[in-house]
Design an enzyme around this catalytic site. Structure first.
Site, PDB file in Angstrom:
ATOM      1  N   ALA A 125       0.857  -1.190   0.000  1.00 36.20           N
ATOM      2  CA  ALA A 125       0.000   0.000   0.000  1.00 36.20           C
ATOM      3  C   ALA A 125       0.888   1.234   0.000  1.00 36.20           C
ATOM      4  O   ALA A 125       2.093   1.146   0.244  1.00 36.20           O
ATOM      5  CB  ALA A 125      -0.921  -0.003   1.221  1.00 36.20           C
ATOM      6  N   LYS A 126       0.296   2.374  -0.288  1.00 36.99           N
ATOM      7  CA  LYS A 126       1.037   3.640  -0.259  1.00 36.99           C
ATOM      8  C   LYS A 126       0.037   4.772  -0.205  1.00 36.99           C
ATOM      9  O   LYS A 126      -1.108   4.631  -0.660  1.00 36.99           O
ATOM     10  CB  LYS A 126       1.916   3.796  -1.516  1.00 36.99           C
ATOM     11  CG  LYS A 126       3.122   4.690  -1.302  1.00 36.99           C
ATOM     12  CD  LYS A 126       4.231   3.987  -0.517  1.00 36.99           C
ATOM     13  CE  LYS A 126       5.447   4.886  -0.365  1.00 36.99           C
ATOM     14  NZ  LYS A 126       6.590   4.148   0.210  1.00 36.99           N
ATOM     15  N   GLY A 127       0.488   5.906   0.331  1.00 39.49           N
ATOM     16  CA  GLY A 127      -0.385   7.058   0.408  1.00 39.49           C
ATOM     17  C   GLY A 127       0.387   8.345   0.220  1.00 39.49           C
ATOM     18  O   GLY A 127       1.624   8.345   0.246  1.00 39.49           O
TER      19      GLY A 127
END
Length: 436
Positions: A125-127
């Site tokens: 995941a990444k944000g």
């Protein structure tokens, strides 16, 4: 062929995702190309390969805040969960004015591969938020972080998706995120983020873990390439939490760091740079500019310095085919995510330059984030020596396994890492089946 057909073909190459711009395919296109290079090695699992080209969940949020002067500002935020087949999402939060959905998707995909290649029980995941954090006051930055956390709170949690620091964020950011999530939930949830301050359930050794992992991978590569660390020349781009710490560990092991660069300056000293002095200067002045322990040089000259180890530890897309043709190093150790384009990878391979890929080289950070997550669940904490010993064991074991596959299949280390990772992810996908 019509323009429509051209765009359809480009869109297909990007995974068939309508919301990506075929005219500006990087860096998601780089990730897709890296996945495609693994296709011939997947065997029966090839039928699941499209899984890796379609992020499981993509969230775009509006982040409005009241500025100190009373005006209202809006920022665009993202959280992408690329794949959760092997466990909850894991990946950093980036505050940078150039953040895009395309970039966050690619970073999430690389996290999927990284976690699987190392053997951690996480998905990718990444944000991020499109913002220059230096343009905000402390109060504005905290309000923005709290609003963003509340907006993505729908999909994060200790057993769902666990953010961590990345470019433009730090332990303080994680403290604010943890507090916001905990206040919304009604109880303290230390495990919702990693990279926290020690006082809030952070792990010893976490801050220097990524840089330590870069150094460990360089050391292992040196063994296979018969490069003694003593006296080895090292060039490091990026002098923050990754590049600065890696440079310090190289120097402590007897290597000679001959050039360093950050967003303020590019400096070189053939006799070797005093890294602790440079770090002290950066801590006081916010950048390398003005440090007198090395001479300023042009950034393109920087890439052409003769060295044993070249460590790109800044942003993605730094080593282009043009630069790859000019570098004079034996080993590239990727401290940043995606610093080498696929075309540049091919150039470096043809020139006999060993590339230790990001999904292995900079995995020290997520490995110690995993340790932090485990410690938070058990409320039992390890010593720094225990942390570093466990980190070294995992990193060296992963390097050896990836090196072995690379030798067996006569492929670059990056492809070998992707082979191992994609097998693990797609086997999990196949075993779980499709729901419903």
């Amino acid at each position: 062929m019509s323009m429509h057909d051209d765009n359809s073909g480009a869109s297909a190459r990007l995974g068939g995702l309508s919301y990506l711009n075929p005219a500006a395919p990087e860096p998601w296109a780089s990730f897709i190309e890296q996945i495609e290079r693994v296709r011939p090695y997947l065997g029966p699992l090839e039928r699941w390969i499209e899984t890796l080209k379609h992020p499981k969940r993509t969230l775009i949020v509006d982040v409005p805040i009241e500025r100190d002067d009373g005006t209202i500002a809006h920022f665009e935020g993202y959280r992408v969960q690329h794949n959760l087949s092997r466990g909850p999402g894991k990946g950093g939060i980036r505050f940078h004015p150039a953040v895009t959905l395309n970039e966050v998707m690619a970073l999430a995909g690389w996290m999927t591969v990284k976690n699987a290649a190392i053997g951690l029980p996480f998905g990718g995941a990444k944000g991020g938020i499109r913002v220059d954090p230096s343009s905000l006051s402390k109060g504005e930055l905290q309000r923005m972080t709290r609003r963003y956390t509340s907006e993505i709170g729908l999909i994060i949690g200790p057993d769902r998706d666990i953010p961590a620091p990345d470019v433009g964020t730090n332990a303080k950011t994680m403290a604010v995120m943890m507090d916001t999530f905990s206040m919304n939930r009604g109880g303290t949830a230390t495990g919702v983020v990693t990279g926290k301050p020690i006082a809030l359930g952070g792990s010893l050794g976490r801050q220097e873990a990524t840089g330590r992992g870069v150094y460990l991978c360089a050391r292992e590569a040196g063994k296979h390439q018969h490069i003694p660390m003593e006296g080895a020349r090292v060039v490091v781009q990026g002098f923050g939490n990754v590049g600065g710490i890696a440079a310090r560990l190289f120097r402590a092991a007897g290597a000679r760091v001959i050039a360093i660069a950050d967003h303020t300056a590019t400096l070189a000293n053939e006799a070797g740079i005093d890294i602790p002095a440079a770090q002290a200067w950066v801590a006081e002045h916010g950048g390398l500019a003005g440090f007198n322990g090395a001479a300023p040089i042009d950034i393109e000259d920087f890439w052409q310095l003769e060295c044993e180890y070249l460590v790109p530890a800044a942003l993605e897309g730094q080593i282009t085919p043009e630069r790859a043709n000019r570098v004079r190093t034996r080993v590239v150790v990727e401290g940043a995510n995606g610093p080498t384009t696929p075309a540049a990878d091919d150039v470096l391979r043809d020139r006999g330059v060993l590339v230790v890929p990001d999904v292995l080289a900079n995995a020290g950070g997520v490995t110690v984030s995993y340790f932090e997550w485990v410690q938070d669940f058990s409320s039992f904490f390890w010593t720094e020596d225990e942390i570093n010993a466990r980190l070294e064991r995992i990193m060296v074991s992963a390097y050896d396994a990836i090196w072995q596959v690379a030798q067996e299949k006569q492929v670059p280390l990056r492809t070998a890492a992707f082979i191992i990772a994609c097998h693990r992810v797609l086997e999990a996908r196949a075993e779980r089946g499709l729901y419903p």
